[in-house]
Structures are given as C-alpha cells and as structure tokens.
Design a protein around this motif. Structure first.
Motif: not given
Length: 297
Positions: A88, A94, A124, A127-128
């Motif tokens: 990521y 992404r 996702l 991790e963001k």
C-alpha cells in the motif's frame, strides 16, 4: 549456533543454506513450500533466542527474546497484513494491493467453495487508515521539533497534526477509529517523497483531480501522485522535505560535473534544479506564523 545452519550469515531469512541438508540442486531465490517456510521461521526463532541467551539477555527484556506464540506456529498466511503494509505504501500501491488481494480472494473462494475470508475492501481501508496515522504522527513530531512549514496549505498541515495529536495520539486505533480517521476531511494528509511535498488533500481544489469541479460523485478522495501540480493549493513543505530537496540539488550538480548526460538531459536537469532552488528559497524566506511563535513561548 552451528556454523552450518547459515542463519544470520545471509541477508535472506529464507535462504536455501539455512539447513545443512539443503539440496545442491536447489536454485537460489526459488520459491519455498509453505511447510518449508514454517520450518525455517521456527528455526530462525530458535536461533534468535539462542543468540539472546548467549549474550545474557534476560527474559524481563521482551524485545530480546521471541516468546512462544499463543496462536501456534507462524504460517505464511499470517504475513497477510505485513505484505499489505508494504504494497500500500508504494506509488500506486492501492491499485496493486487491490489486484493482489483480489487474486487472493478469488483463489480462496475457489478453495473453500465461495466462502472467502479475504475482505479486500476492509484491507484497503485499514491500510489507508494506518498510512494516514503514520503520516500525521510524523507531522506532529516535525512540528514538535520546531520545523518550519511552508506552502499554501501550511496552516492546514499544522491544524491536521494538532487535531490528530489531540484526538488519537497514544490511543489504540481499531477499526472504528481508523474508519473515523479516513472519513475526516481535515485529516487527509499524504506524503509524496518523489515530489518533496505533503498533499493536504481537498478534492475540490486539487489540481491533480480532473473532476474537481464536479460536486461529490466525480471527486477523487485521494491525491493522484502521477499528476501532482506545483501550483496546487494543497501543497505544504517542512524542513525535512527541504533537506531532501537540497540533497536532490546536490545530486544534479554532481551529475553535471561528471558531464556524462547528453545535452538535452543535462539541460532539462538544470531547469529542474532552478525550479527546486526556487522552492528552497521560498521556504527559507517564509516566516513562522505569529500564532505559532506564541505557542512555542
């Protein structure tokens, strides 16, 4: 540690020389089976604990010894979050993570008759959130170290760091907290090391977003680092990034002194040097805000 094990003598944890009975017919850097990888992780743990014991590191130092895992043996599937972390945080990560974990979800669905355990969207989002938290933590540390912040979004950068510190610093970030962090429009701060800047992303003013004039549906919620525009109102820079800029200028000078680049490339590099030097001068010329000076007093 027996010298024949090879553990610690290589930069690779899963080198084929880990065991004395490694087959000579094995080619270096080839893939390992899951069972072999698990066994090598176990051997590495044992070797690390033997080394800690040999250097008289007691058990009251938890970072010296690797304790037994209550969940059992460390298998490759337990590195899922570790792999996601590295993917990521790369440029275009992404998309790469979506592709990688989309394939993982498909394979798992085929193996378990559609009962997939891999929630790609959840990975996702997590991790963001973790990436935002790390960027904002670093922003707080830079401001606490009295680093100067310049650029049109300097005030937003300081405000985001202060809000993050007040709300999240020193707390555990679970799924609920990460969702709230990602959804907060004031905390959308993204590092762009290649452009030597921080993007304080606002979809309606971001010049990297071709759909910024459209309200809501067409707006990107993350910056497009491949389209970063130097005149964007979302840019801020700190002393740390200016230090990296100076190193880049020094690298350009070294290449110019070597005279190895063809003329078109050398000319383009000198144009880039002039642009970077102007950024450094603007940063150095900008004075800290009066409110910032008061806070330090």
């Amino acid at each position: 540690m027996p010298p024949s094990t090879g553990v610690g003598e290589s930069e690779q944890l899963f080198t084929r020389t880990l065991y004395w009975y490694a087959k000579d017919t094995c080619m270096p850097r080839t893939g390992l089976s899951c069972d072999t990888a698990v066994e090598r992780i176990r051997a590495f743990t044992a070797w690390a604990n033997q080394l800690a014991t040999a250097h008289d590191r007691p058990h009251d130092r938890p970072h010296e010894l690797i304790p037994p895992d209550p969940d059992g043996a460390v298998a490759l599937r337990r590195f899922r979050r570790t792999i996601a972390w590295f993917i990521y945080r790369q440029p275009g990560g992404r998309i790469a993570l979506a592709v990688q974990y989309g394939h993982a979800a498909t394979a798992m669905s085929e193996s378990y008759a559609g009962r997939s355990k891999a929630d790609m969207l959840e990975v996702l989002d997590q991790e963001k959130g973790h990436a935002l938290a790390e960027t904002l933590t670093e922003a707080s540390e830079r401001i606490d170290a009295d680093e100067k912040v310049s650029g049109p979004a300097a005030d937003r950068y300081r405000a985001a760091a202060a809000e993050f510190s007040a709300r999240y610093a020193g707390t555990y970030l679970g799924r609920r907290e990460l969702r709230a962090l990602v959804a907060n429009p004031r905390l959308q701060v993204y590092e762009d090391p290649k452009a030597f800047l921080t993007c304080n992303h606002d979809a309606f003013t971001a010049l990297c977003n071709p759909d910024r004039d459209r309200a809501g549906d067409g707006a990107r919620h993350t910056p497009d680092h491949s389209r970063c525009h130097p005149a964007c109102a979302n840019i801020s820079r700190t002393d740390s990034q200016i230090t990296a800029l100076r190193a880049e200028v020094a690298r350009i000078d070294a290449e110019a002194d070597a005279r190895l680049d063809p003329y078109p490339i050398a000319a383009r590099q000198q144009q880039r040097k002039a642009h970077l030097t102007a950024i450094i001068r603007r940063h150095e010329a900008q004075q800290p805000a009066d409110t910032e000076v008061e806070e330090r007093r």
